[in-house]
Scaffold this motif. Structure first.
Motif, short mmCIF file in Angstrom:
data_model
loop_
_atom_site.label_atom_id
_atom_site.label_comp_id
_atom_site.label_asym_id
_atom_site.label_seq_id
_atom_site.Cartn_x
_atom_site.Cartn_y
_atom_site.Cartn_z
N GLY A 44 2.10 -46.36 -17.07
CA GLY A 44 3.34 -45.94 -17.74
C GLY A 44 3.10 -45.00 -18.90
O GLY A 44 2.35 -44.03 -18.79
N ILE B 119 -0.29 -43.59 -20.34
CA ILE B 119 -1.07 -42.56 -19.62
C ILE B 119 -1.43 -41.39 -20.53
O ILE B 119 -2.57 -40.93 -20.54
CB ILE B 119 -0.29 -42.09 -18.36
N SER B 120 -0.47 -40.94 -21.34
CA SER B 120 -0.75 -39.83 -22.27
C SER B 120 -1.87 -40.20 -23.22
O SER B 120 -2.75 -39.39 -23.53
CB SER B 120 0.49 -39.49 -23.11
N ASP C 166 -5.61 -38.58 -24.08
CA ASP C 166 -6.08 -38.33 -25.45
C ASP C 166 -7.45 -38.96 -25.68
O ASP C 166 -8.35 -38.32 -26.24
CB ASP C 166 -5.09 -38.91 -26.48
N GLU D 107 -10.18 -36.99 -23.92
CA GLU D 107 -10.38 -35.67 -24.52
C GLU D 107 -11.05 -35.79 -25.89
O GLU D 107 -11.97 -35.02 -26.22
CB GLU D 107 -9.04 -34.93 -24.64
N GLY E 66 0.91 -33.47 -24.47
CA GLY E 66 1.27 -34.61 -25.33
C GLY E 66 1.92 -35.74 -24.57
O GLY E 66 1.47 -36.13 -23.50
N ARG E 67 3.02 -36.24 -25.12
CA ARG E 67 3.66 -37.42 -24.52
C ARG E 67 4.26 -37.16 -23.15
O ARG E 67 4.56 -38.09 -22.41
CB ARG E 67 4.77 -37.93 -25.44
N ALA E 68 4.50 -35.88 -22.83
CA ALA E 68 5.09 -35.56 -21.52
C ALA E 68 4.08 -35.75 -20.38
O ALA E 68 4.46 -35.70 -19.21
CB ALA E 68 5.61 -34.12 -21.53
N ILE E 69 2.82 -36.01 -20.73
CA ILE E 69 1.78 -36.19 -19.70
C ILE E 69 2.12 -37.36 -18.76
O ILE E 69 1.99 -37.25 -17.55
CB ILE E 69 0.39 -36.40 -20.37
N SER E 70 2.59 -38.48 -19.34
CA SER E 70 2.96 -39.64 -18.51
C SER E 70 4.06 -39.23 -17.52
O SER E 70 4.04 -39.63 -16.35
CB SER E 70 3.49 -40.79 -19.36
N MET F 114 -6.49 -31.82 -13.82
CA MET F 114 -7.37 -31.34 -14.90
C MET F 114 -6.73 -31.65 -16.25
O MET F 114 -5.53 -31.55 -16.40
CB MET F 114 -7.50 -29.83 -14.81
N THR F 115 -7.57 -32.01 -17.22
CA THR F 115 -7.04 -32.18 -18.58
C THR F 115 -7.80 -31.27 -19.53
O THR F 115 -8.94 -30.90 -19.26
CB THR F 115 -7.21 -33.63 -19.07
N GLU F 116 -7.16 -30.90 -20.62
CA GLU F 116 -7.89 -30.18 -21.66
C GLU F 116 -7.24 -30.41 -23.02
O GLU F 116 -6.20 -31.06 -23.11
CB GLU F 116 -8.01 -28.68 -21.34
N THR F 117 -7.89 -29.91 -24.06
CA THR F 117 -7.33 -30.03 -25.40
C THR F 117 -6.88 -28.66 -25.85
O THR F 117 -7.64 -27.70 -25.78
CB THR F 117 -8.38 -30.59 -26.38
N SER G 20 -3.48 -32.89 -26.22
CA SER G 20 -4.01 -32.95 -24.85
C SER G 20 -3.01 -32.36 -23.87
O SER G 20 -1.80 -32.43 -24.09
CB SER G 20 -4.28 -34.40 -24.45
N ILE H 36 -2.29 -31.61 -19.42
CA ILE H 36 -2.69 -31.97 -18.05
C ILE H 36 -2.14 -30.92 -17.07
O ILE H 36 -1.10 -30.31 -17.33
CB ILE H 36 -2.18 -33.39 -17.68
#
Lengths: 120, 120
Positions: free
Chosen positions: A66, A69-70, A74, A77, B66-70, B93-96, B110, B112
């Motif tokens: 849920g 996940i964000s 973090d 990273e 940020g929080r939109a990743i979920s 893929m993720t990055e900062t 962060s 995605i």
């Protein structure tokens, strides 16, 4: 006749016990390399990941569901960019889990598993 | 002499224009296959993904910070499980990213990128 039944029962019990022990062992092994993301501060989980790596694990898994996940992203990273530059993300998997809600129905929730490796 | 200078200037201008057009084309092509996750309801973005696939794209990218990743993970999971069973997640893929904040400093966030493919 009763004796035989009893024996079969005992064997069955022993077998169950054995399976139970094996499962627990597998579960513990799995848990040792896993960091579950919950509602604590992000840095708590970064420290947990660092602890696992310092104990000698060369691969750890960060799991979250849920909204957490964000935070899981973090944690991965921050670990690789700020704390352990020899570490990297080797795999990211997502899936949908069915959870039972209070009313007896089910809710779907997304989950993520981020695998990190430390290249010592 | 002035004329030559003028010509050089014109050519330079045309070249810049040309590069600009090319860049815009590349940017548009990229944007067409990309769904950026923001603060709207999850289902809005699922519909946006479906729209891209229905237009004939066989690969789309879902991007979030940020929080939109979920929410991005929810969008991908809902699309593949409920709406388009021929689609799958092919890469995550993720990055900062460094963002400038109001005070002129920078904040790390962060991000995605989830790549989905439709196996028609």
């Amino acid at each position: 006749m009763t004796k035989i039944v009893n024996n079969t029962y005992k064997i069955e019990l022993l077998r169950k016990q054995d399976t139970k022990n094996k499962n627990e062992k597998v579960k513990n092994m799995d848990d040792e390399n896993t960091v579950f993301i919950g509602s604590k501060e992000t840095m708590n989980y970064v420290m947990a990941v660092m602890e696992q790596f310092n104990r000698g694990s060369d691969e750890i898994v960060i799991k979250a569901r849920g909204r957490a996940i964000s935070k899981a992203v973090d944690v991965a990273e921050i670990t690789k960019n700020r704390f352990l530059e020899t570490s990297e993300i080797t795999d990211i998997m997502t899936e949908t889990e069915e959870l039972e809600d209070e009313g007896g129905g089910t809710t779907n929730v997304s989950s993520i598993e981020i695998t990190m490796k430390n290249n010592k």
